[in-house]
Design an enzyme around this catalytic site. Structure first.
Site, PDB file in Angstrom:
ATOM      1  N   GLU A   1      -3.953  -1.265   1.413  1.00 18.45           N
ATOM      2  CA  GLU A   1      -4.639  -1.069   2.706  1.00 18.45           C
ATOM      3  C   GLU A   1      -3.678  -0.558   3.779  1.00 18.45           C
ATOM      4  OE1 GLU A   1      -8.912  -1.856   3.406  1.00 18.45           O
ATOM      5  OE2 GLU A   1      -7.543  -1.803   1.733  1.00 18.45           O
TER       6      GLU A   1
ATOM      7  N   GLY B   1      11.497 -23.749 -11.259  1.00 15.70           N
ATOM      8  CA  GLY B   1      12.617 -23.489 -12.150  1.00 15.70           C
ATOM      9  C   GLY B   1      12.203 -22.586 -13.295  1.00 15.70           C
TER      10      GLY B   1
ATOM     11  N   SER C   1      -0.379   6.994   2.314  1.00 19.84           N
ATOM     12  CA  SER C   1      -1.011   6.548   3.559  1.00 19.84           C
ATOM     13  C   SER C   1      -1.280   7.678   4.545  1.00 19.84           C
ATOM     14  CB  SER C   1      -0.121   5.491   4.232  1.00 19.84           C
ATOM     15  OG  SER C   1       0.013   4.346   3.416  1.00 19.84           O
TER      16      SER C   1
ATOM     17  N   ILE D   1      -8.430   3.502  -6.800  1.00 23.37           N
ATOM     18  CA  ILE D   1      -9.703   3.090  -6.218  1.00 23.37           C
ATOM     19  C   ILE D   1     -10.192   1.831  -6.937  1.00 23.37           C
ATOM     20  CG2 ILE D   1     -12.025   3.806  -5.601  1.00 23.37           C
ATOM     21  CD1 ILE D   1      -9.638   5.447  -4.380  1.00 23.37           C
TER      22      ILE D   1
ATOM     23  N   THR E   1      -7.206   7.068  -0.762  1.00 22.90           N
ATOM     24  CA  THR E   1      -5.886   7.511  -1.199  1.00 22.90           C
ATOM     25  C   THR E   1      -5.972   8.650  -2.209  1.00 22.90           C
ATOM     26  OG1 THR E   1      -5.051   5.269  -0.868  1.00 22.90           O
ATOM     27  CG2 THR E   1      -3.710   6.741  -2.216  1.00 22.90           C
TER      28      THR E   1
END
Length: 394
Positions: free
Chosen positions: A372, A348, A130, A155, A124
């Site tokens: 991913e 709760g 992506s 990373i 990335t």
């Protein structure tokens, strides 16, 4: 565990015992302090976690994909970050075994199997997300070397890993673009051995995160980093995109299994609490609304596990499994998030307290939705493969 042989069932049992005896009793304080889990990682090395995907003669023999999925689920049930510490490592091991030169395999895999060498992958880029083909990180030739410039972000294990499988462009003019993409094996030992970089590589500060604590996620900056051209995976440029797509099938199985582990931990805690906690004179699970939550949680989790194991079996068959791995990652991650939220509802007000683990599950679960490859990307992959496999001829 009917998919596993006797040895693999024993491996899963060993990991489950490690999680129950070592991880769960102490993880809350470590996670809240955002401490690196050094002792947990050392135990993972000792029991062979980092060698699960490495075959003989470099390692003890790789396990089946279903076994790998179930081991990952057990680790994530204790703490999702532990599964994150070995996820990218496994993908790099798979890449080396499937595509590496003999010299690359012999040099890295034996030490990766023991965990002496930890590995991660760098895909990335800032602003890229992506869309991997739009990457700007470039490795240009200079004699027998490659000179790398660019940056990567988010990373995992960037500092603790000494080997980085870097996806970058070696031919920016290639058409189509993915034919100009290669995987370069960046070895910190060759750059001087500093975990924070050196030789043109800089590992940034740890990026702050909602969850996924303990394991660092960093930016990598490459400024005229010089590396031998022999560090291209397999010795052949231009094959990196296809190689990484195959590796990501394993990565998405691993992320799906992480979601299973988080969902299972949330269900187990919610089930225990629903039996212990009473209101209006009876355990709260007997109230229909709470009982319905539990019924939906276990049903979704079981379905997600079966889908993930189906994808794992498809991967082991050698058939293309990006659609199956994508479906598993998509469904399991969404289910993991839903179960984590329902566990908070069942607890709760205590579900919002840092003194209960369900708040950690709720913080960890979103990573699997965006990691991913986001689930929006997964849907694109699934739809594309669905049409390709069922094309209608005019």
């Amino acid at each position: 565990m009917e998919d596993l042989n006797a040895e693999e069932r024993e491996i899963v049992k060993i990991v489950r015992a490690f999680v129950d005896e070592k991880v769960r009793p102490t993880v809350r304080e470590i996670e809240h302090a955002n401490e690196y889990p050094e002792s947990f990682i050392e135990t993972m090395k000792e029991i062979g976690i980092f060698g699960l995907a490495i075959d003989e003669p470099w390692g003890p023999g790789k396990v089946s994909a279903p076994c790998y999925v179930l081991v990952t689920e057990e680790l994530s049930r204790g703490w999702m970050s532990l599964a994150g510490a070995m996820g990218g490592h496994t993908v790099v091991a798979k890449l080396l075994q499937d595509y590496g030169t003999q010299e690359q395999k012999d040099h890295y895999l034996p030490r990766m199997a023991t965990g002496e060498v930890r590995a991660t992958m760098a895909l990335t880029e800032p602003g890229g997300g992506s869309d991997l083909q739009a990457m700007r990180t470039l490795a240009r030739h200079d004699g027998d070397d490659l000179v790398v410039n660019g940056s990567k972000t988010w990373i995992s294990n960037a500092r603790k890993s000494s080997l980085i499988a870097l996806l970058c462009k070696t031919d920016p003019d290639a058409e189509p673009a993915h034919h100009g993409i290669s995987i370069v094996l960046v070895d910190k030992e060759q750059l001087g051995g500093d975990p924070d970089g050196g030789g043109g590589l800089t590992v940034s500060r740890d990026l702050p995160k909602l969850g996924y604590k303990g394991v660092e996620s960093c930016e990598l900056v490459f400024e005229d980093m010089r590396i031998s051209s022999t560090q291209v995976l397999g010795g052949a440029e231009g094959a990196g995109f296809a190689q990484m797509m195959r590796g990501l099938e394993v990565g998405r199985l691993q992320v799906a299994a992480r979601a299973l582990g988080v969902g299972r931990a949330a269900l187990e805690d919610a089930l225990q609490y629903a039996q212990d906690r009473e209101s209006f004179g009876k355990p709260i699970w007997k109230h229909q609304s709470i009982g319905n939550y539990l019924a939906d949680m276990v049903t979704k989790l079981t379905a997600a596990r079966q889908l993930t194991l189906h994808a794992a079996r498809t991967y082991d068959s050698g058939r293309r499994s990006d659609m199956e791995a994508g479906m598993a990652k998509l469904f399991a991650s969404e289910v993991g998030m839903e179960i984590a939220l329902d566990a908070v509802r069942i607890h709760g007000g205590y579900g919002y307290s840092a003194e209960f683990d369900v708040e950690r599950y709720f913080r960890d679960a979103p990573l699997m939705i965006v990691g991913e490859g986001t689930n929006e990307i997964q849907r694109n992959v699934i739809a594309s493969q669905l049409v390709r496999r069922n094309s209608v001829t005019p």
